[in-house]
Write a protein that holds these residues in place. Structure first.
Motif, PDB file in Angstrom:
ATOM      1  N   LEU A 256       9.087  12.813 -14.026  1.00 33.95           N
ATOM      2  CA  LEU A 256       8.946  12.311 -15.580  1.00 33.95           C
ATOM      3  C   LEU A 256       8.229  11.027 -15.436  1.00 33.95           C
ATOM      4  CD1 LEU A 256      12.146  14.005 -16.613  1.00 33.95           C
ATOM      5  CD2 LEU A 256      10.004  14.933 -16.736  1.00 33.95           C
ATOM      6  N   GLY A 257       8.585  10.292 -14.622  1.00 31.05           N
ATOM      7  CA  GLY A 257       7.987   8.670 -14.731  1.00 31.05           C
ATOM      8  C   GLY A 257       8.886   7.863 -13.810  1.00 31.05           C
ATOM      9  N   VAL A 258       8.267   6.584 -13.965  1.00 31.86           N
ATOM     10  CA  VAL A 258       8.944   5.446 -12.869  1.00 31.86           C
ATOM     11  C   VAL A 258       8.911   4.266 -13.322  1.00 31.86           C
ATOM     12  CG1 VAL A 258       6.837   5.125 -11.767  1.00 31.86           C
ATOM     13  CG2 VAL A 258       9.011   4.675 -10.578  1.00 31.86           C
ATOM     14  N   GLU A 259      10.112   3.370 -13.148  1.00 32.52           N
ATOM     15  CA  GLU A 259      10.081   1.833 -13.522  1.00 32.52           C
ATOM     16  C   GLU A 259      10.302   1.202 -12.368  1.00 32.52           C
ATOM     17  OE1 GLU A 259      11.596   3.189 -18.011  1.00 32.52           O
ATOM     18  OE2 GLU A 259      12.950   2.473 -16.477  1.00 32.52           O
ATOM     19  N   SER A 260       9.798   0.019 -12.280  1.00 31.11           N
ATOM     20  CA  SER A 260      10.209  -0.611 -11.058  1.00 31.11           C
ATOM     21  C   SER A 260      10.054  -2.427 -11.280  1.00 31.11           C
ATOM     22  CB  SER A 260       9.111  -0.595 -10.121  1.00 31.11           C
ATOM     23  OG  SER A 260       9.321  -1.157  -8.572  1.00 31.11           O
ATOM     24  N   ALA A 261      10.926  -2.947 -10.683  1.00 25.09           N
ATOM     25  CA  ALA A 261      10.890  -4.503 -10.747  1.00 25.09           C
ATOM     26  C   ALA A 261      11.658  -5.128  -9.293  1.00 25.09           C
ATOM     27  CB  ALA A 261      12.014  -4.912 -11.891  1.00 25.09           C
ATOM     28  N   ARG A 262      11.001  -6.277  -8.997  1.00 29.67           N
ATOM     29  CA  ARG A 262      11.112  -6.874  -7.828  1.00 29.67           C
ATOM     30  C   ARG A 262      11.347  -8.464  -7.994  1.00 29.67           C
ATOM     31  NH1 ARG A 262      12.527  -6.094  -3.112  1.00 29.67           N
ATOM     32  NH2 ARG A 262      11.921  -4.039  -2.967  1.00 29.67           N
ATOM     33  N   GLU A 263      12.585  -8.784  -7.657  1.00 29.66           N
ATOM     34  CA  GLU A 263      12.798 -10.248  -7.351  1.00 29.66           C
ATOM     35  C   GLU A 263      13.536 -10.347  -5.990  1.00 29.66           C
ATOM     36  OE1 GLU A 263      11.816 -13.054  -9.182  1.00 29.66           O
ATOM     37  OE2 GLU A 263      10.734 -11.734 -10.479  1.00 29.66           O
TER      38      GLU A 263
ATOM     39  N   ILE B 292      14.431  -3.060  -7.537  1.00 27.93           N
ATOM     40  CA  ILE B 292      14.979  -1.886  -8.238  1.00 27.93           C
ATOM     41  C   ILE B 292      13.842  -0.852  -8.748  1.00 27.93           C
ATOM     42  CG2 ILE B 292      16.275  -0.898 -10.140  1.00 27.93           C
ATOM     43  CD1 ILE B 292      17.689  -3.866 -10.033  1.00 27.93           C
ATOM     44  N   THR B 293      13.820   0.370  -8.282  1.00 28.59           N
ATOM     45  CA  THR B 293      13.017   1.274  -8.604  1.00 28.59           C
ATOM     46  C   THR B 293      13.803   2.297  -9.193  1.00 28.59           C
ATOM     47  OG1 THR B 293      11.334   0.517  -6.965  1.00 28.59           O
ATOM     48  CG2 THR B 293      11.001   2.851  -8.113  1.00 28.59           C
ATOM     49  N   VAL B 294      13.417   2.923 -10.516  1.00 27.93           N
ATOM     50  CA  VAL B 294      13.925   4.268 -10.992  1.00 27.93           C
ATOM     51  C   VAL B 294      12.972   4.963 -11.301  1.00 27.93           C
ATOM     52  CG1 VAL B 294      15.690   4.886 -12.928  1.00 27.93           C
ATOM     53  CG2 VAL B 294      15.752   2.670 -12.050  1.00 27.93           C
ATOM     54  N   SER B 295      13.084   6.287 -10.603  1.00 29.75           N
ATOM     55  CA  SER B 295      12.238   7.333 -10.817  1.00 29.75           C
ATOM     56  C   SER B 295      13.114   8.551 -11.750  1.00 29.75           C
ATOM     57  CB  SER B 295      11.636   7.931  -9.585  1.00 29.75           C
ATOM     58  OG  SER B 295      12.559   8.391  -8.763  1.00 29.75           O
ATOM     59  N   TYR B 296      12.217   9.258 -12.572  1.00 32.29           N
ATOM     60  CA  TYR B 296      12.801  10.122 -13.433  1.00 32.29           C
ATOM     61  C   TYR B 296      12.269  11.569 -13.266  1.00 32.29           C
ATOM     62  CZ  TYR B 296      14.145   5.773 -15.983  1.00 32.29           C
ATOM     63  OH  TYR B 296      14.499   4.641 -16.227  1.00 32.29           O
TER      64      TYR B 296
ATOM     65  N   ALA C 169       0.918  -1.240  -0.058  1.00 31.40           N
ATOM     66  CA  ALA C 169      -0.001   0.113   0.167  1.00 31.40           C
ATOM     67  C   ALA C 169       0.750   1.339  -0.302  1.00 31.40           C
ATOM     68  CB  ALA C 169      -0.966  -0.023   1.144  1.00 31.40           C
ATOM     69  N   MET C 170       2.057   1.230   0.726  1.00 29.79           N
ATOM     70  CA  MET C 170       2.850   2.525   0.987  1.00 29.79           C
ATOM     71  C   MET C 170       3.619   2.464  -0.453  1.00 29.79           C
ATOM     72  SD  MET C 170       3.821   5.218   2.584  1.00 29.79           S
ATOM     73  CE  MET C 170       3.878   4.806   4.376  1.00 29.79           C
ATOM     74  N   ALA C 171       3.884   1.442  -1.115  1.00 30.19           N
ATOM     75  CA  ALA C 171       4.543   1.500  -2.460  1.00 30.19           C
ATOM     76  C   ALA C 171       3.753   2.113  -3.552  1.00 30.19           C
ATOM     77  CB  ALA C 171       5.214   0.308  -2.763  1.00 30.19           C
ATOM     78  N   THR C 172       2.368   1.927  -3.434  1.00 28.96           N
ATOM     79  CA  THR C 172       1.536   2.228  -4.495  1.00 28.96           C
ATOM     80  C   THR C 172       1.296   3.727  -4.260  1.00 28.96           C
ATOM     81  OG1 THR C 172       0.373   0.055  -4.615  1.00 28.96           O
ATOM     82  CG2 THR C 172      -0.727   2.031  -5.183  1.00 28.96           C
ATOM     83  N   ARG C 173       1.363   4.029  -2.762  1.00 29.85           N
ATOM     84  CA  ARG C 173       0.933   5.561  -2.621  1.00 29.85           C
ATOM     85  C   ARG C 173       2.157   6.505  -3.089  1.00 29.85           C
ATOM     86  NH1 ARG C 173      -1.514  10.057  -2.537  1.00 29.85           N
ATOM     87  NH2 ARG C 173      -1.190  11.373  -0.796  1.00 29.85           N
ATOM     88  N   MET C 174       3.570   5.913  -2.728  1.00 33.13           N
ATOM     89  CA  MET C 174       4.397   6.794  -2.912  1.00 33.13           C
ATOM     90  C   MET C 174       4.684   6.876  -4.558  1.00 33.13           C
ATOM     91  SD  MET C 174       5.957   7.716  -0.426  1.00 33.13           S
ATOM     92  CE  MET C 174       4.567   7.916   0.024  1.00 33.13           C
TER      93      MET C 174
ATOM     94  N   HIS D 236       6.677  10.949   1.837  1.00 33.16           N
ATOM     95  CA  HIS D 236       7.782  10.281   1.608  1.00 33.16           C
ATOM     96  C   HIS D 236       8.772  10.095   2.648  1.00 33.16           C
ATOM     97  CE1 HIS D 236      11.476   9.863  -1.294  1.00 33.16           C
ATOM     98  NE2 HIS D 236      10.833   8.692  -1.140  1.00 33.16           N
ATOM     99  N   ARG D 237       8.722  11.071   3.486  1.00 32.76           N
ATOM    100  CA  ARG D 237       9.861  10.679   4.710  1.00 32.76           C
ATOM    101  C   ARG D 237       9.418   9.774   5.451  1.00 32.76           C
ATOM    102  NH1 ARG D 237      13.950  13.962   5.737  1.00 32.76           N
ATOM    103  NH2 ARG D 237      13.484  13.836   8.037  1.00 32.76           N
ATOM    104  N   GLU D 238       7.959   9.719   5.796  1.00 32.44           N
ATOM    105  CA  GLU D 238       7.302   8.529   6.498  1.00 32.44           C
ATOM    106  C   GLU D 238       7.824   7.435   5.896  1.00 32.44           C
ATOM    107  OE1 GLU D 238       5.253   6.506   9.472  1.00 32.44           O
ATOM    108  OE2 GLU D 238       6.482   8.290   9.509  1.00 32.44           O
ATOM    109  N   ALA D 239       7.506   7.297   4.724  1.00 35.68           N
ATOM    110  CA  ALA D 239       7.834   5.923   3.899  1.00 35.68           C
ATOM    111  C   ALA D 239       9.371   5.525   4.260  1.00 35.68           C
ATOM    112  CB  ALA D 239       7.603   5.958   2.401  1.00 35.68           C
ATOM    113  N   GLN D 240      10.017   6.631   4.158  1.00 35.70           N
ATOM    114  CA  GLN D 240      11.664   6.219   4.492  1.00 35.70           C
ATOM    115  C   GLN D 240      12.056   5.693   5.706  1.00 35.70           C
ATOM    116  OE1 GLN D 240      13.960   9.905   3.085  1.00 35.70           O
ATOM    117  NE2 GLN D 240      12.408  10.626   1.979  1.00 35.70           N
TER     118      GLN D 240
END
Length: 104
Positions: A45-52, A56-60, A29-34, A76-80
């Motif tokens: 500008l955008g975001v890409e993410s993969a998890r195994e 790895i999440t790359v935001s532009y 839920a937090m990842a989706t919110r962020m 975002h500070r709370e998520a951190q």
């Protein structure tokens, strides 16, 4: 999905992480919110993410100032904080300037 970024230069924030053993239902839920919240920020500008085994999440972003504002955003500070305390056994954030991009 691959982010549709503008012509360079722009910036990439690369967040690489390994999740802790704690299975926390609040994480998704937090990842989706962020992502939702980041997409509303000026300069995003955008975001890409993969998890195994490693996530790895790359935001532009269009500027270092936009990245700094996002890092300081109250939600975002709370998520951190929660990431440090509960969700990640290790992580690394890297900020890079994109000079070239190409693809199909």
């Amino acid at each position: 999905m691959i982010a549709q970024t503008p012509k360079p230069p722009y910036y990439a924030v690369i967040f690489t992480s390994v999740r802790s053993e704690l299975d926390d239902e609040d994480y998704e839920a937090m990842a989706t919110r962020m992502v939702e919240l980041a997409s509303q920020q000026p300069g995003f500008l955008g975001v890409e993410s993969a998890r195994e085994d490693v996530g790895i999440t790359v935001s532009y972003w269009d500027s270092l100032e936009a990245i700094k504002r996002w890092k300081a955003h109250v939600e975002h500070r709370e998520a951190q904080r929660l990431g440090l305390e509960r969700w990640y056994s290790t992580f690394k954030t890297r900020i890079s300037r994109v000079e070239r991009d190409y693809g199909i």
